[in-house]
Design an enzyme around this catalytic site. Sequence first.
Site, short mmCIF file in Angstrom:
data_model
loop_
_atom_site.label_atom_id
_atom_site.label_comp_id
_atom_site.label_asym_id
_atom_site.label_seq_id
_atom_site.Cartn_x
_atom_site.Cartn_y
_atom_site.Cartn_z
N PRO A 110 11.16 -1.58 -1.67
CA PRO A 110 9.98 -0.77 -1.96
C PRO A 110 8.97 -1.53 -2.83
CG PRO A 110 11.77 -0.13 -3.40
CD PRO A 110 12.34 -1.14 -2.43
N GLY A 111 7.73 -1.38 -2.53
CA GLY A 111 6.66 -1.93 -3.37
C GLY A 111 5.76 -0.80 -3.79
N TYR A 135 -8.73 -0.48 4.53
CA TYR A 135 -7.82 0.39 5.27
C TYR A 135 -8.35 1.82 5.44
CZ TYR A 135 -4.37 -3.18 3.90
OH TYR A 135 -3.69 -4.36 3.69
N CYS A 194 -22.57 -6.64 -4.16
CA CYS A 194 -23.66 -6.79 -3.19
C CYS A 194 -23.08 -6.84 -1.77
CB CYS A 194 -24.49 -8.04 -3.49
SG CYS A 194 -25.98 -8.14 -2.50
#
Length: 416
Positions: free
Chosen positions: A269-270, A311, A337
Amino acid sequence: MYLENRSYQIQGVRVLDIADQFGLPTYVYDADKIIQKIDLLRSSFTGVDLKIKYALKALSNLSILKLMRSQGVEVDVVSVNEARLAMRAGYEPSQIMYTPSGNRFAEIQEAIALGLTINADSLPLIEQIGQTYGSTVPICIRINPSIIDGGNLKIQTGHADSKFGIPNQYRPQIKALVEQYGIPVIGLHIHTGSDFKDGNTFLKIADVLFDLASDFPDLRFMDFGSGFKVAYREGDHATDLAELGQKVSAAFKEFCARYGRNIELWFEPGKLLVSESGHLLANVNVVKENPTRTFVQVDTGLNHLIRPMMYDAWHDIINVSNPEGPETLYTVVGYICETDTFATDRLLPQVRTNDVLSFENAGAYGFMMASTYNMRGRPAEVMVYDGQAYLIRERETFEDLLRGQIEIEFTELTTI
């Protein structure tokens, strides 16, 4: 000074006090939340030899790694420098899984020299290891199961068109290479990406590994990667870890009985461990009225939180300074920008110049994907632990941005 309202707290530490003390923008991590997630994952799997290997790429601050190590969590890395960082945090090489993705073989050799567990993700890599080391380097093998389920296409890694892993259809070639060079195979690995909406996906990938295991009698572990869905807003679906743990644990115990002995069950898991712990605090620079919408312009941007632009990710936004203000429709944008929109037509308590906003779920891939675009330094990082805020990374300065640049002197062209 950010003193209007002090109701929003992390472990009893007022967020506006953190803004006052450390400046803005700043990432803030709640250590208690990380520990809670570790405990939840661990308690969800019973009767199996579970090992948690934190996916270091999600958030690799040294203090975060030391916190993970204090909780008995090991690590998964994707580069040798990540491995070196883990070792700096006190990890032994034997506690580090190294999963390359088309890395140079010279780097693979560095990882082998360090004593890391090698997770081979291609047939050419298996062959290179066999040709160079014969039967002296044990490996894990990363399989691509051609399974797709949930999440943005950019974070899906187990489908047939993904670059990751060895397609399961190449099982005969894998076995032939392993036998040709006598390579010890100690683990099997599958990671099919993030945001699974259906925990049964893990049972599908488990069946792939269970079947493949008959080719390798000396396995020490199976690694199911991760992919746990995290809730980013109210009503959002999240992986039911208790249900998943019950199903996977039962299936894994049945497999071990058929295999003839118990082996370890790994997860990597992260995001699950660190996402909800993180808050990106930012100052409101300008509230800008346009004919079609009202923009809130903050002192951060895609250079510090790229997920909304990359995403289309949703991050809740909290007006820390004015939480009880009348709700108003805003489009929240950054100071880069480029188009760097955090939220379009978002209802927020009335926002004023110099209010402090908190972008939630910023613990995973916030700082790690941050850049110095537009010559903007990366923010400071702060950890709240045991009711106290600690600086765990200094804010980047102009001198930091210049470090490594080499000036060449040119003769000035004179015009007549």
